[in-house]
Design a protein around this motif. Structure first.
Motif, PDB file in Angstrom:
ATOM      1  N   UNK A   1       0.865  -1.173   0.000  1.00 29.70           N
ATOM      2  CA  UNK A   1       0.000   0.000   0.000  1.00 29.70           C
ATOM      3  C   UNK A   1       0.899   1.220   0.000  1.00 29.70           C
ATOM      4  N   UNK A   2       0.808   2.024  -1.039  1.00 29.20           N
ATOM      5  CA  UNK A   2       1.723   3.147  -1.212  1.00 29.20           C
ATOM      6  C   UNK A   2       0.958   4.421  -1.562  1.00 29.20           C
ATOM      7  N   UNK A   3       1.645   5.532  -1.380  1.00 34.25           N
ATOM      8  CA  UNK A   3       1.181   6.824  -1.883  1.00 34.25           C
ATOM      9  C   UNK A   3       2.271   7.359  -2.790  1.00 34.25           C
ATOM     10  N   UNK A   4       1.899   7.738  -3.997  1.00 27.25           N
ATOM     11  CA  UNK A   4       2.849   8.395  -4.882  1.00 27.25           C
ATOM     12  C   UNK A   4       2.812   9.886  -4.565  1.00 27.25           C
ATOM     13  N   UNK A   5       3.959  10.474  -4.223  1.00 30.20           N
ATOM     14  CA  UNK A   5       3.971  11.880  -3.791  1.00 30.20           C
ATOM     15  C   UNK A   5       3.267  12.841  -4.740  1.00 30.20           C
ATOM     16  N   UNK A   6       3.372  12.597  -6.042  1.00 34.88           N
ATOM     17  CA  UNK A   6       2.738  13.501  -7.005  1.00 34.88           C
ATOM     18  C   UNK A   6       1.247  13.239  -7.162  1.00 34.88           C
ATOM     19  N   UNK A   7       0.734  12.236  -6.435  1.00 35.86           N
ATOM     20  CA  UNK A   7      -0.693  11.917  -6.516  1.00 35.86           C
ATOM     21  C   UNK A   7      -1.375  12.014  -5.159  1.00 35.86           C
ATOM     22  N   UNK A   8      -0.735  12.713  -4.217  1.00 32.68           N
ATOM     23  CA  UNK A   8      -1.347  12.895  -2.905  1.00 32.68           C
ATOM     24  C   UNK A   8      -2.696  13.600  -3.075  1.00 32.68           C
ATOM     25  N   UNK A   9      -3.715  13.076  -2.421  1.00 34.85           N
ATOM     26  CA  UNK A   9      -5.053  13.650  -2.574  1.00 34.85           C
ATOM     27  C   UNK A   9      -5.287  14.729  -1.522  1.00 34.85           C
TER      28      UNK A   9
ATOM     29  N   UNK B   1      11.187  11.728  -5.253  1.00 35.36           N
ATOM     30  CA  UNK B   1      10.975  10.448  -4.591  1.00 35.36           C
ATOM     31  C   UNK B   1       9.918   9.664  -5.358  1.00 35.36           C
ATOM     32  N   UNK B   2      10.062   8.339  -5.362  1.00 38.10           N
ATOM     33  CA  UNK B   2       9.186   7.491  -6.162  1.00 38.10           C
ATOM     34  C   UNK B   2       7.910   7.095  -5.436  1.00 38.10           C
ATOM     35  N   UNK B   3       7.995   6.895  -4.128  1.00 32.50           N
ATOM     36  CA  UNK B   3       6.803   6.465  -3.392  1.00 32.50           C
ATOM     37  C   UNK B   3       6.981   6.660  -1.893  1.00 32.50           C
ATOM     38  N   UNK B   4       5.849   6.654  -1.207  1.00 36.70           N
ATOM     39  CA  UNK B   4       5.803   6.532   0.247  1.00 36.70           C
ATOM     40  C   UNK B   4       5.218   5.155   0.533  1.00 36.70           C
ATOM     41  N   UNK B   5       5.979   4.299   1.168  1.00 43.00           N
ATOM     42  CA  UNK B   5       5.494   2.968   1.517  1.00 43.00           C
ATOM     43  C   UNK B   5       4.665   3.085   2.800  1.00 43.00           C
ATOM     44  N   UNK B   6       3.373   2.814   2.689  1.00 46.10           N
ATOM     45  CA  UNK B   6       2.473   2.908   3.846  1.00 46.10           C
ATOM     46  C   UNK B   6       2.374   1.576   4.583  1.00 46.10           C
ATOM     47  N   UNK B   7       2.950   0.531   4.006  1.00 42.50           N
ATOM     48  CA  UNK B   7       2.992  -0.814   4.583  1.00 42.50           C
ATOM     49  C   UNK B   7       1.628  -1.501   4.589  1.00 42.50           C
ATOM     50  N   UNK B   8       0.659  -0.945   5.324  1.00 39.15           N
ATOM     51  CA  UNK B   8      -0.666  -1.554   5.402  1.00 39.15           C
ATOM     52  C   UNK B   8      -1.752  -0.531   5.084  1.00 39.15           C
ATOM     53  N   UNK B   9      -2.894  -1.041   4.657  1.00 45.82           N
ATOM     54  CA  UNK B   9      -4.044  -0.203   4.306  1.00 45.82           C
ATOM     55  C   UNK B   9      -4.720   0.377   5.549  1.00 45.82           C
TER      56      UNK B   9
ATOM     57  N   UNK C   1      -3.817   6.783  -1.104  1.00 47.84           N
ATOM     58  CA  UNK C   1      -3.146   5.493  -1.039  1.00 47.84           C
ATOM     59  C   UNK C   1      -3.736   4.486  -2.009  1.00 47.84           C
ATOM     60  N   UNK C   2      -2.895   3.571  -2.480  1.00 51.61           N
ATOM     61  CA  UNK C   2      -3.349   2.539  -3.399  1.00 51.61           C
ATOM     62  C   UNK C   2      -2.457   1.310  -3.296  1.00 51.61           C
ATOM     63  N   UNK C   3      -3.040   0.161  -3.648  1.00 52.62           N
ATOM     64  CA  UNK C   3      -2.268  -1.071  -3.688  1.00 52.62           C
ATOM     65  C   UNK C   3      -1.501  -1.167  -4.999  1.00 52.62           C
ATOM     66  N   UNK C   4      -0.289  -1.685  -4.905  1.00 50.59           N
ATOM     67  CA  UNK C   4       0.451  -2.052  -6.110  1.00 50.59           C
ATOM     68  C   UNK C   4       0.973  -3.470  -5.918  1.00 50.59           C
TER      69      UNK C   4
END
Length: 215
Positions: free
Chosen positions: A62-70, A180-188, A197-200
């Motif tokens: 479960x990650x957040x892409x910095x350029x897609x923060x809502x 930066x490529x991503x923020x790893x959120x680890x869990x939903x 946040x989204x799953x990859x």
């Protein structure tokens, strides 16, 4: 199969051998060297205090892409209404401890040993805290591990309404500026989902991890 780690070696088994729930191994220690070896392979510690150290590597991340923060309409309104600023590493130990205290009643994985370990990781230059201020007062913050162009989020806290959201939005802008490529959120969590946040897949995550930490 759950692997038992050898205290004499900081190496981990292949992360792709983790169970379906993400549990990979137990044991070892929280040394700076082992923690770095873990994160660079997409592995992280998460366990209850007084239990053996458990090491996880979920097959979906479960990650957040910095350029897609809502940024919701209500948060946009909030930013117009208040003067906000973000400080990096204002007081790493204080920020981590606040994250721990905010979760004490519901149970927290942040133990004394974890605080000591991540303080050492911070002094080594790899653990980072970010603190958001609202009209000059501490509103919230977060901490995590920074390797290359990858950030691995560990926990957040709020002292004011929207405090952790403010910290995450402002911090994401900094990460975006630094490519930066991503923020790893680890869990939903629902909170992280509301922030974009989204799953990859593990395949996509592994490719980003290699690109961000080794290229």
């Amino acid at each position: 199969m759950i692997f038992k780690l050898n205290k004499d070696s900081v190496m981990f088994p292949n992360p792709e051998l983790a169970d379906d729930d993400g549990l990979l191994a137990f044991g070892g220690d929280l040394s700076v060297e082992r923690l770095l070896q873990a994160y660079i392979n997409g592995i992280f510690p998460w366990y209850n205090p007084k239990d053996p150290i458990l090491w996880w590597c979920p097959k979906e991340r479960y990650v957040i892409f910095p350029n897609k923060i809502h940024i919701s309409k209500s948060m946009k309104k909030y930013f117009r209404k208040h003067k906000t600023e973000l400080l990096l590493n204002r007081d790493f130990c204080d920020t981590m401890h606040r994250c721990r205290m905010k979760r004490e009643e519901e149970g927290t994985w942040i133990s004394d040993d974890m605080e000591i370990a991540y303080k050492a990781l911070h002094h080594a230059g790899f653990a980072v805290s970010a603190e958001a201020y609202e009209d000059g007062e501490l509103a919230g913050g977060l901490y995590g591990v920074s390797l290359g162009r990858c950030f691995f989020g560990e926990s957040m806290f709020s002292e004011k309404k929207n405090g952790s959201k403010t910290a995450l939005i402002l911090f994401s802008k900094i990460l975006q500026e630094q490519h930066f490529l991503f923020i790893d959120c680890q869990f939903y969590t629902e909170h992280l989902e509301s922030m974009g946040g989204q799953y990859i897949s593990w395949k996509e995550y592994k490719e980003l991890l290699i690109k961000g930490t080794r290229n």
